[in-house]
Design a protein around this motif. Structure first.
Motif, short mmCIF file in Angstrom:
data_model
loop_
_atom_site.label_atom_id
_atom_site.label_comp_id
_atom_site.label_asym_id
_atom_site.label_seq_id
_atom_site.Cartn_x
_atom_site.Cartn_y
_atom_site.Cartn_z
N ILE A 204 45.75 36.21 9.81
CA ILE A 204 45.79 36.73 11.17
C ILE A 204 46.94 37.70 11.37
O ILE A 204 46.75 38.84 11.84
CB ILE A 204 45.90 35.57 12.20
N VAL A 205 48.16 37.29 11.02
CA VAL A 205 49.34 38.12 11.27
C VAL A 205 49.25 39.48 10.58
O VAL A 205 49.40 40.53 11.24
CB VAL A 205 50.64 37.37 10.87
N PRO A 206 49.01 39.56 9.26
CA PRO A 206 48.98 40.89 8.62
C PRO A 206 47.84 41.77 9.12
O PRO A 206 48.02 42.99 9.26
CB PRO A 206 48.82 40.57 7.13
N GLU A 207 46.68 41.17 9.43
CA GLU A 207 45.56 42.00 9.89
C GLU A 207 45.75 42.48 11.32
O GLU A 207 45.32 43.58 11.68
CB GLU A 207 44.24 41.24 9.74
N VAL A 208 46.40 41.68 12.16
CA VAL A 208 46.72 42.13 13.52
C VAL A 208 47.71 43.30 13.45
O VAL A 208 47.56 44.30 14.16
CB VAL A 208 47.29 40.98 14.37
N ILE A 209 48.71 43.18 12.60
CA ILE A 209 49.69 44.27 12.45
C ILE A 209 49.01 45.53 11.92
O ILE A 209 49.29 46.63 12.40
CB ILE A 209 50.84 43.82 11.51
N ARG A 210 48.10 45.36 10.96
CA ARG A 210 47.38 46.52 10.43
C ARG A 210 46.54 47.18 11.53
O ARG A 210 46.51 48.41 11.66
CB ARG A 210 46.49 46.10 9.26
N ALA A 211 45.85 46.36 12.33
CA ALA A 211 45.03 46.90 13.41
C ALA A 211 45.91 47.59 14.46
O ALA A 211 45.54 48.64 15.00
CB ALA A 211 44.21 45.79 14.05
N TYR A 212 47.06 47.01 14.74
CA TYR A 212 47.98 47.61 15.70
C TYR A 212 48.44 48.99 15.21
O TYR A 212 48.47 49.96 15.97
CB TYR A 212 49.19 46.69 15.89
#
Length: 233
Positions: A204-212
Motif C-alpha cells: 500500500i505505502v509504496p504504491e500510494v507514493i508512486r500514484a501521488y
C-alpha cells in the motif's frame, strides 16, 4: 549494433538494475567480476552480456564502475593502473558519495566521468525511467556523447552538480524510513496483526507514493491530500 565497446564492474543492486535496462534495448555489455561463477550466472540471465577477463578491460571504450565508493580506488589500483595506459576507456564513476573530481586528482592519467543515479535501484530495474546527473561541463564534452546517448535510453540525463544526488537520496531515504516507522507504530497501536502491517508497508505505502508522484491518486487518497492541505494552512 554499437561500434563502441562497453563494460561494467559491479553486479550488485545498481549494476543489475542497469544491466536489466540495457537488456531491454539489446545493448551489449561486458561484465567483469573476480568471481567467475557470478559472471557466468549473469551471462545466463542476460542475453546481451559477455564475460570480461582482466586483460579485456584496457580494450574497452567505456567502463561503468557500479561500485561502492570505498571499492573504486582498490579496484583501480589492483586491476587497471597499468592497463589503462595502453588504451584509455572512459571510466564512469557512479558512486554517490565519491566526487569524480577526487578521482581526477588521484588518477590524472585516466579519463573520468561522473554519472550519478538519483533514485532507487529497484525502481530503475523494474520501471526504467531513471534520472542521471552529469556535471554541466561534462555534458558539453564531445568525448562523452556516447555515454549520454546510452544512459538516455534508461531515462533522463540532466546537468547539475553531482553532489545533489547524495543530498536528495539521503533526504528521501530518511523521510521514507521515518514514514514507514510511523505506519508500523500506528498499526501496533491499533493492535493489527503483523501480516497486515507487512502488506501495508510492502504494497500500500509504496504504491500510494508512486500514484501521488504520478498524479494518479484515487478518490479516497485525493480526499486525504485535500484534508492535509487544509490542515497545513
Amino acid at each position: 549494433m554499437e561500434e563502441t565497446k562497453w563494460g561494467i564492474v559491479g553486479i550488485g543492486k545498481l549494476g543489475t538494475a542497469i544491466l536489466t535496462q540495457f537488456e531491454q534495448f539489446q545493448m551489449l555489455t561486458g561484465v567483469f567480476h573476480p568471481d567467475t561463477d557470478k559472471t557466468e550466472l549473469i551471462e545466463k540471465q542476460y542475453s546481451y552480456t559477455w564475460k570480461l577477463q582482466k586483460d579485456d578491460l584496457a580494450s574497452l571504450d567505456h567502463l561503468i564502475l557500479a561500485l561502492p565508493a570505498s571499492a573504486i580506488s582498490s579496484f583501480i589500483n589492483k586491476y587497471l593502473a597499468t592497463g589503462l595506459t595502453v588504451h584509455r576507456p572512459v571510466l564512469i564513476n557512479m558512486a554517490t558519495s565519491l566526487p569524480t573530481e577526487k578521482l581526477n586528482l588521484q588518477y590524472p592519467h585516466l579519463t573520468w566521468l561522473g554519472i550519478k543515479f538519483l533514485g532507487h535501484s529497484e525502481s530503475l530495474k523494474r520501471y526504467g525511467d531513471g534520472l542521471f546527473i552529469m556535471e554541466e561541463n561534462d555534458m558539453g564534452n564531445q568525448e562523452f556523447c556516447e555515454v549520454m546517448k546510452r544512459f538516455s535510453k534508461l531515462g533522463q540525463v540532466e546537468a547539475a552538480d553531482e553532489s545533489i544526488v547524495e543530498k536528495v537520496n539521503k533526504l528521501a531515504t530518511y523521510q521514507a524510513i521515518k514514514a514507514a516507522r510511523e505506519v508500523e507504530l500506528k498499526m501496533d497501536e491499533e493492535g493489527l496483526a503483523d501480516k497486515y502491517k507487512e502488506q501495508a508497508l510492502r504494497s500500500i505505502v509504496p504504491e500510494v507514493i508512486r500514484a501521488y508522484s504520478n498524479g494518479k491518486l484515487g478518490h479516497f487518497a485525493q480526499e486525504i491530500v485535500q484534508k492535509l492541505s487544509r490542515e497545513s494552512k
